[in-house]
Design a protein around this motif. Structure first.
Motif, PDB file in Angstrom:
ATOM      1  N   UNK A 258       0.826  -1.220   0.000  1.00 23.33           N
ATOM      2  CA  UNK A 258       0.000   0.000   0.000  1.00 23.33           C
ATOM      3  C   UNK A 258       0.858   1.267   0.000  1.00 23.33           C
ATOM      4  N   UNK A 259       2.089   1.165   0.430  1.00 22.17           N
ATOM      5  CA  UNK A 259       2.988   2.319   0.474  1.00 22.17           C
ATOM      6  C   UNK A 259       3.581   2.639  -0.883  1.00 22.17           C
ATOM      7  N   UNK A 260       3.612   1.671  -1.766  1.00 18.57           N
ATOM      8  CA  UNK A 260       4.301   1.778  -3.050  1.00 18.57           C
ATOM      9  C   UNK A 260       3.452   2.519  -4.093  1.00 18.57           C
ATOM     10  N   UNK A 261       4.068   3.397  -4.896  1.00 17.68           N
ATOM     11  CA  UNK A 261       5.465   3.846  -4.854  1.00 17.68           C
ATOM     12  C   UNK A 261       5.622   5.106  -4.005  1.00 17.68           C
ATOM     13  N   UNK A 262       6.755   5.228  -3.341  1.00 16.69           N
ATOM     14  CA  UNK A 262       7.020   6.373  -2.472  1.00 16.69           C
ATOM     15  C   UNK A 262       8.454   6.853  -2.658  1.00 16.69           C
ATOM     16  N   UNK A 263       8.631   8.149  -2.907  1.00 16.26           N
ATOM     17  CA  UNK A 263       9.959   8.761  -3.004  1.00 16.26           C
ATOM     18  C   UNK A 263       9.973   9.979  -2.091  1.00 16.26           C
ATOM     19  N   UNK A 264      10.853   9.967  -1.104  1.00 13.58           N
ATOM     20  CA  UNK A 264      10.954  11.115  -0.206  1.00 13.58           C
ATOM     21  C   UNK A 264      11.801  12.200  -0.861  1.00 13.58           C
ATOM     22  N   UNK A 265      11.778  13.371  -0.291  1.00 13.19           N
ATOM     23  CA  UNK A 265      12.442  14.532  -0.879  1.00 13.19           C
ATOM     24  C   UNK A 265      13.951  14.346  -0.962  1.00 13.19           C
ATOM     25  N   UNK A 284       8.965   4.160 -11.555  1.00  7.98           N
ATOM     26  CA  UNK A 284       8.469   2.793 -11.745  1.00  7.98           C
ATOM     27  C   UNK A 284       8.160   2.495 -13.216  1.00  7.98           C
ATOM     28  N   UNK A 285       7.668   3.519 -13.939  1.00  2.81           N
ATOM     29  CA  UNK A 285       7.385   3.326 -15.366  1.00  2.81           C
ATOM     30  C   UNK A 285       8.667   3.045 -16.144  1.00  2.81           C
ATOM     31  N   UNK A 286       9.754   3.735 -15.771  1.00  2.00           N
ATOM     32  CA  UNK A 286      11.042   3.507 -16.435  1.00  2.00           C
ATOM     33  C   UNK A 286      11.549   2.090 -16.160  1.00  2.00           C
ATOM     34  N   UNK A 287      11.382   1.636 -14.925  1.00  2.00           N
ATOM     35  CA  UNK A 287      11.801   0.269 -14.575  1.00  2.00           C
ATOM     36  C   UNK A 287      10.985  -0.741 -15.378  1.00  2.00           C
ATOM     37  N   UNK A 288       9.671  -0.505 -15.502  1.00  5.20           N
ATOM     38  CA  UNK A 288       8.808  -1.380 -16.307  1.00  5.20           C
ATOM     39  C   UNK A 288       9.261  -1.409 -17.764  1.00  5.20           C
ATOM     40  N   UNK A 289       9.571  -0.248 -18.301  1.00  4.35           N
ATOM     41  CA  UNK A 289       9.954  -0.124 -19.707  1.00  4.35           C
ATOM     42  C   UNK A 289      11.211  -0.937 -20.016  1.00  4.35           C
ATOM     43  N   UNK A 290      12.165  -0.930 -19.110  1.00  9.00           N
ATOM     44  CA  UNK A 290      13.445  -1.594 -19.365  1.00  9.00           C
ATOM     45  C   UNK A 290      13.557  -2.959 -18.702  1.00  9.00           C
ATOM     46  N   UNK A 291      12.493  -3.431 -18.077  1.00 11.91           N
ATOM     47  CA  UNK A 291      12.554  -4.614 -17.233  1.00 11.91           C
ATOM     48  C   UNK A 291      13.162  -5.832 -17.933  1.00 11.91           C
ATOM     49  N   UNK A 302       9.287 -12.747  -4.406  1.00 16.65           N
ATOM     50  CA  UNK A 302       8.690 -14.050  -4.700  1.00 16.65           C
ATOM     51  C   UNK A 302       8.066 -14.119  -6.086  1.00 16.65           C
ATOM     52  N   UNK A 303       7.696 -12.979  -6.639  1.00 15.29           N
ATOM     53  CA  UNK A 303       7.116 -12.942  -7.981  1.00 15.29           C
ATOM     54  C   UNK A 303       7.603 -11.680  -8.690  1.00 15.29           C
ATOM     55  N   UNK A 304       7.204 -11.497  -9.934  1.00 15.25           N
ATOM     56  CA  UNK A 304       7.707 -10.375 -10.722  1.00 15.25           C
ATOM     57  C   UNK A 304       7.293  -9.030 -10.133  1.00 15.25           C
ATOM     58  N   UNK A 305       6.070  -8.934  -9.632  1.00 16.77           N
ATOM     59  CA  UNK A 305       5.604  -7.668  -9.050  1.00 16.77           C
ATOM     60  C   UNK A 305       6.455  -7.299  -7.828  1.00 16.77           C
ATOM     61  N   UNK A 306       6.735  -8.298  -6.982  1.00 19.08           N
ATOM     62  CA  UNK A 306       7.560  -8.047  -5.793  1.00 19.08           C
ATOM     63  C   UNK A 306       8.987  -7.681  -6.192  1.00 19.08           C
ATOM     64  N   UNK A 307       9.517  -8.337  -7.208  1.00 16.94           N
ATOM     65  CA  UNK A 307      10.876  -8.053  -7.670  1.00 16.94           C
ATOM     66  C   UNK A 307      10.965  -6.622  -8.232  1.00 16.94           C
ATOM     67  N   UNK A 308       9.919  -6.176  -8.899  1.00 17.38           N
ATOM     68  CA  UNK A 308       9.918  -4.803  -9.429  1.00 17.38           C
ATOM     69  C   UNK A 308       9.881  -3.784  -8.293  1.00 17.38           C
ATOM     70  N   UNK A 309       9.102  -4.080  -7.254  1.00 15.95           N
ATOM     71  CA  UNK A 309       9.076  -3.174  -6.103  1.00 15.95           C
ATOM     72  C   UNK A 309      10.433  -3.167  -5.406  1.00 15.95           C
ATOM     73  N   UNK A 310      11.034  -4.337  -5.272  1.00 14.20           N
ATOM     74  CA  UNK A 310      12.365  -4.408  -4.645  1.00 14.20           C
ATOM     75  C   UNK A 310      13.412  -3.690  -5.501  1.00 14.20           C
ATOM     76  N   UNK A 311      13.310  -3.814  -6.814  1.00 17.07           N
ATOM     77  CA  UNK A 311      14.237  -3.115  -7.710  1.00 17.07           C
ATOM     78  C   UNK A 311      14.087  -1.609  -7.546  1.00 17.07           C
TER      79      UNK A 311
END
Length: 338
Positions: A258-265, A284-291, A302-311
């Motif tokens: 629920x926190x994702x995506x978050x970037x602090x200042x 996150x869109x850039x990571x998706x584009x080049x994934x 454990x899955x691709x969605x989790x790996x993208x959040x970890x990335x």
């Protein structure tokens, strides 16, 4: 219930005070401070400087005639280094090769000397460990001392990897761990470590989590609402302010979706120096584009969605780490050299 993207974006750009521990030139141990003297300026230096500034007749003529001036020749030694593509930069930042540029030199030395140890810069931590680290890093100490403290408390002989382990260790061992870390504000930090463990076990731990590592009860009590969770943690953990909350939520968002995506200042500034998107939706869109073109072998999940959040979290942490160590430019150059 997940917060709307708009809400996350507003949170991402909220002005946050610069973390005290995230300034590489903040207070450090006195014996490690080495002032650098400025070289004296001689009359000959002044004369040479004036001659260097004086334009040649050829350059004057070009300027007066309005003709374009030829670019100065540059030797191979001074040639501009190649800039990496966005994919190259993201790929390099996810690799283990980038780790040394994103942490203090003494951590690199400790890893080479001790082998497989748990570190804040590269280990996968549970929510309790992340909270404990956020408390340590929000103290008014340098980035280097903060990471040294974390290495000390997460490894032998202390292993403060759960709330129960910290509570069982007792106050004397908390203080000894901070003394062994050779850090600052030892007594205060030791007290906070014990306090965090007590609060997590009494208020944040759900049934079935005997060690107190997941903090699921806190999430359930807040209805997994981001704003409620931030306020609840702030009210419950003495000394945990906005800086510490930003550090914690930045790191744990790959687990608490629920926190994702978050970037602090603070992290946004570091991303800017690398030329990466600072917007909470664009990165996150850039990571998706080049994934498909990224090497994600070392990325947890454990899955691709989790790996993208970890990335995403890894990119944020390495952007911040390289900035704190004054190595943002070196990281970009290393990515471009591949």
């Amino acid at each position: 219930m997940a917060p709307k993207k708009g809400a996350a974006k507003k949170k991402a750009v909220a002005t946050a005070p610069k973390p005290a521990n995230e300034a590489p030139k903040q207070e450090v141990e006195a014996q490690e401070t080495n002032p650098v003297e400025e070289p004296a300026v001689t009359n000959g230096d002044v004369k040479d400087a004036k001659l260097a500034e004086k334009p040649t007749k050829k350059r004057k003529k070009a300027a007066n005639s309005g003709e374009p001036q030829k670019a100065a020749r540059r030797s191979g030694r001074g040639a501009t280094k190649s800039q990496p593509s966005q994919r190259q930069l993201l790929n390099y930042m996810l690799s283990t090769d980038a780790e040394e540029l994103c942490r203090p030199d003494d951590e690199n030395v400790a890893i080479k000397k001790r082998g497989d140890i748990r570190t804040y810069s590269s280990s996968v931590l549970n929510p309790f460990e992340e909270l404990l680290c956020a408390v340590v890093l929000s103290r008014p100490i340098s980035h280097r001392l903060g990471l040294r403290s974390i290495r000390t408390i997460l490894n032998e002989p202390y292993n403060f990897t759960s709330a129960k382990a910290v509570q069982d260790a007792g106050s004397e061992k908390h203080h000894q761990a901070l003394w062994d870390a050779r850090t600052q504000h030892k007594a205060k930090t030791a007290e906070e470590i014990g306090h965090v463990a007590d609060v997590v076990l009494s208020k944040f731990t759900a049934a079935g989590d005997k060690e107190g590592t997941q903090m699921q009860r806190a999430r359930d009590d807040c209805g997994q609402d981001v704003s409620n969770e931030r306020q609840y943690l702030k009210d419950s953990i003495k000394g945990l302010g906005k800086t510490g909350l930003d550090i914690f939520f930045r790191r744990v968002q790959w687990l608490w979706t629920e926190l994702y995506p978050f970037i602090d200042d603070r992290t946004s500034q570091a991303l800017h120096k690398l030329g990466l998107p600072e917007d909470v939706e664009e990165l996150p869109a850039a990571i998706d584009e080049h994934w498909e073109g990224l090497d994600t072998t070392h990325v947890a999940g454990d899955d691709e969605a989790a790996k993208k959040r970890r990335a995403f979290v890894t990119i944020l942490e390495r952007a911040t780490g390289s900035d704190l160590e004054g190595r943002s430019e070196a990281l970009v150059q290393a990515a471009g050299a591949i």
